[in-house]
Scaffold this motif. Sequence first.
Motif, PDB file in Angstrom:
ATOM      1  N   ALA A 318       0.833  -1.206   0.000  1.00  0.00           N
ATOM      2  CA  ALA A 318       0.000   0.000   0.000  1.00  0.00           C
ATOM      3  C   ALA A 318       0.869   1.259   0.000  1.00  0.00           C
ATOM      4  O   ALA A 318       1.829   1.367   0.761  1.00  0.00           O
ATOM      5  CB  ALA A 318      -0.912  -0.004   1.225  1.00  0.00           C
ATOM      6  N   GLY A 319       0.542   2.186  -0.878  1.00  0.00           N
ATOM      7  CA  GLY A 319       1.248   3.455  -0.954  1.00  0.00           C
ATOM      8  C   GLY A 319       2.525   3.420  -1.770  1.00  0.00           C
ATOM      9  O   GLY A 319       3.184   4.456  -1.924  1.00  0.00           O
ATOM     10  N   VAL A 320       2.883   2.251  -2.299  1.00  0.00           N
ATOM     11  CA  VAL A 320       4.101   2.111  -3.105  1.00  0.00           C
ATOM     12  C   VAL A 320       3.714   2.038  -4.578  1.00  0.00           C
ATOM     13  O   VAL A 320       2.774   1.320  -4.946  1.00  0.00           O
ATOM     14  CB  VAL A 320       4.882   0.839  -2.705  1.00  0.00           C
ATOM     15  CG1 VAL A 320       6.069   0.608  -3.640  1.00  0.00           C
ATOM     16  CG2 VAL A 320       5.348   0.928  -1.258  1.00  0.00           C
ATOM     17  N   PRO A 332       9.074   0.295  -9.237  1.00  0.00           N
ATOM     18  CA  PRO A 332      10.054   1.113  -9.972  1.00  0.00           C
ATOM     19  C   PRO A 332      10.792   2.134  -9.129  1.00  0.00           C
ATOM     20  O   PRO A 332      11.860   2.606  -9.542  1.00  0.00           O
ATOM     21  CB  PRO A 332       9.213   1.777 -11.065  1.00  0.00           C
ATOM     22  CG  PRO A 332       7.794   1.614 -10.647  1.00  0.00           C
ATOM     23  CD  PRO A 332       7.723   0.392  -9.815  1.00  0.00           C
ATOM     24  N   ASP A 333      10.265   2.492  -7.967  1.00  0.00           N
ATOM     25  CA  ASP A 333      10.962   3.433  -7.090  1.00  0.00           C
ATOM     26  C   ASP A 333      11.761   2.726  -6.005  1.00  0.00           C
ATOM     27  O   ASP A 333      12.305   3.381  -5.103  1.00  0.00           O
ATOM     28  CB  ASP A 333       9.961   4.398  -6.446  1.00  0.00           C
ATOM     29  CG  ASP A 333       9.300   5.310  -7.468  1.00  0.00           C
ATOM     30  OD1 ASP A 333       9.914   5.554  -8.531  1.00  0.00           O
ATOM     31  OD2 ASP A 333       8.164   5.760  -7.217  1.00  0.00           O
ATOM     32  N   GLY A 334      11.838   1.395  -6.066  1.00  0.00           N
ATOM     33  CA  GLY A 334      12.559   0.653  -5.046  1.00  0.00           C
ATOM     34  C   GLY A 334      11.762   0.531  -3.762  1.00  0.00           C
ATOM     35  O   GLY A 334      10.591   0.911  -3.684  1.00  0.00           O
ATOM     36  N   LEU A 335      12.415  -0.017  -2.721  1.00  0.00           N
ATOM     37  CA  LEU A 335      11.769  -0.201  -1.423  1.00  0.00           C
ATOM     38  C   LEU A 335      12.698   0.277  -0.310  1.00  0.00           C
ATOM     39  O   LEU A 335      13.923   0.308  -0.480  1.00  0.00           O
ATOM     40  CB  LEU A 335      11.426  -1.686  -1.204  1.00  0.00           C
ATOM     41  CG  LEU A 335      10.314  -2.262  -2.086  1.00  0.00           C
ATOM     42  CD1 LEU A 335      10.146  -3.752  -1.811  1.00  0.00           C
ATOM     43  CD2 LEU A 335       8.996  -1.540  -1.863  1.00  0.00           C
ATOM     44  N   PRO A 336      12.156   0.632   0.852  1.00  0.00           N
ATOM     45  CA  PRO A 336      12.982   1.145   1.953  1.00  0.00           C
ATOM     46  C   PRO A 336      14.035   0.163   2.456  1.00  0.00           C
ATOM     47  O   PRO A 336      15.000   0.573   3.100  1.00  0.00           O
ATOM     48  CB  PRO A 336      11.946   1.442   3.050  1.00  0.00           C
ATOM     49  CG  PRO A 336      10.662   1.663   2.328  1.00  0.00           C
ATOM     50  CD  PRO A 336      10.711   0.739   1.158  1.00  0.00           C
ATOM     51  N   THR A 337      13.865  -1.119   2.175  1.00  0.00           N
ATOM     52  CA  THR A 337      14.856  -2.104   2.599  1.00  0.00           C
ATOM     53  C   THR A 337      16.195  -1.918   1.898  1.00  0.00           C
ATOM     54  O   THR A 337      17.216  -2.437   2.352  1.00  0.00           O
ATOM     55  CB  THR A 337      14.368  -3.528   2.302  1.00  0.00           C
ATOM     56  OG1 THR A 337      14.046  -3.613   0.898  1.00  0.00           O
ATOM     57  CG2 THR A 337      13.152  -3.882   3.133  1.00  0.00           C
ATOM     58  N   GLY A 338      16.202  -1.221   0.775  1.00  0.00           N
ATOM     59  CA  GLY A 338      17.400  -1.070  -0.032  1.00  0.00           C
ATOM     60  C   GLY A 338      17.262  -1.683  -1.404  1.00  0.00           C
ATOM     61  O   GLY A 338      18.146  -1.535  -2.259  1.00  0.00           O
ATOM     62  N   ARG A 339      16.157  -2.384  -1.637  1.00  0.00           N
ATOM     63  CA  ARG A 339      15.924  -2.988  -2.955  1.00  0.00           C
ATOM     64  C   ARG A 339      15.804  -1.899  -4.015  1.00  0.00           C
ATOM     65  O   ARG A 339      15.134  -0.887  -3.800  1.00  0.00           O
ATOM     66  CB  ARG A 339      14.640  -3.826  -2.918  1.00  0.00           C
ATOM     67  CG  ARG A 339      14.505  -4.778  -4.089  1.00  0.00           C
ATOM     68  CD  ARG A 339      13.137  -5.427  -4.135  1.00  0.00           C
ATOM     69  NE  ARG A 339      12.762  -6.138  -2.920  1.00  0.00           N
ATOM     70  CZ  ARG A 339      11.616  -6.794  -2.782  1.00  0.00           C
ATOM     71  NH1 ARG A 339      10.736  -6.808  -3.781  1.00  0.00           N
ATOM     72  NH2 ARG A 339      11.328  -7.412  -1.645  1.00  0.00           N
ATOM     73  N   SER A 340      16.427  -2.120  -5.170  1.00  0.00           N
ATOM     74  CA  SER A 340      16.418  -1.102  -6.223  1.00  0.00           C
ATOM     75  C   SER A 340      15.128  -1.154  -7.035  1.00  0.00           C
ATOM     76  O   SER A 340      14.349  -2.113  -6.939  1.00  0.00           O
ATOM     77  CB  SER A 340      17.614  -1.297  -7.158  1.00  0.00           C
ATOM     78  OG  SER A 340      17.350  -2.296  -8.136  1.00  0.00           O
TER      79      SER A 340
END
Length: 393
Positions: A318-320, A332-340
């Motif tokens: 949600a919200g991503v 496409p904007d990646g994730l806060p974990t560090g995933r690109s």
Amino acid sequence: MPSPDLKPKLDAILEKYTSPGGAHGVPGAIYTVADRNGVIYSNAAGERALGSGEALKPDTEIWFLSLTKLITAIAVYQLVEQGKVDLDTPLEELIKGTTVPEELRSGGKAKNKMTLRHAVLHTNGTSDFFDQARKDDFDAGRVPANLSGKADNVKAKLNFEPGTHWQYGLGLDYAGLAVESLTGLSLDDYFKQHIFGPCNAKTPTFHVVLNSVRSSIHARKDGAYSVMDHKTPWYTLGGGVEACAGGAGLHGALPDYLEVLRALLNEGTHPDTGKCILQPQTVRELVKPQLSEEVAKDLDTAFENPIPELTNTFVNLAGVKKQWSAAGCLTPDGLPTGRSGDSFWWAGLSNNFYHVDFGRGIVAAIGTQIFPFFDENVLNLWTELEKAVYDSL
């Protein structure tokens, strides 16, 4: 290269979440990770069956469930690459002995033909156990349970005209039938010969045997976990299957699944065996975004839980910002974990998750055997493990 203290950090996270009597109490979890140089972590914690005292091991076999979908999509794109089929071919021209749905729930016959592309993208109009309408069909005896392994599992009505919306459904089951028709092989044999074999993955199969090398399925109810019976109204394990379900039928060891992800990360060629499952340009076709801006809005629609024993209600990330490819979900904007942003991921109903990150050169998979899906403890475990991996790079 990951830092040398990554392994003890990941071990500690797994132990924290699976410790008996702890705050989380996850029965067991397997986590395996690789970068472009090879496998950097593969371990498990907890029990094979809660209360058994038997340790869960990295190679304990599990039910992949919807992790199967990626393997079916790879098979489809192999055949596209070889010029044996076009993605925009109507499925009714490809599948033998099975009626492709064309009746709309709203009444009448669909104007659009369901194509192979619709099947692999979940834009085909069918739904599964996240949809109350599908549950109503099951209750009325019109369709078998989605996970039954029955040949007529693909009986369905269409919720919308193919190509006009996105809804998680039976598309990869139809795609699997198309692979069988086009090749003359069962999906089990095709996968072994053309995907798992080249990746030196020995365990994955549609034909499960209940024994000491596989994990039990667990249920969480009222906050507590327990072992589930191998036979429920929704599935029977160990009783044989009539059809190889390309959407959710595979079982095997999670490290073997990771080997396929390693091949994709290496542009379609397995880095150890040197065998190619897809050409680099086909890998990029497999993972490219394919939904229109309007259809992509459906990715923010909540997944329902008409069968609370199998899934919770949830909104996917949600919200991503999200898009969809034949390989799975894109962020496409990646994730806060560090995933690109150059990555894709998806999941299996028993709280299994994987991702392939081309941008940062990481593939990973976590396996548990817990219903219902979207278990908060497993989600937090997965997030902590992934963040620790990226923090170590």
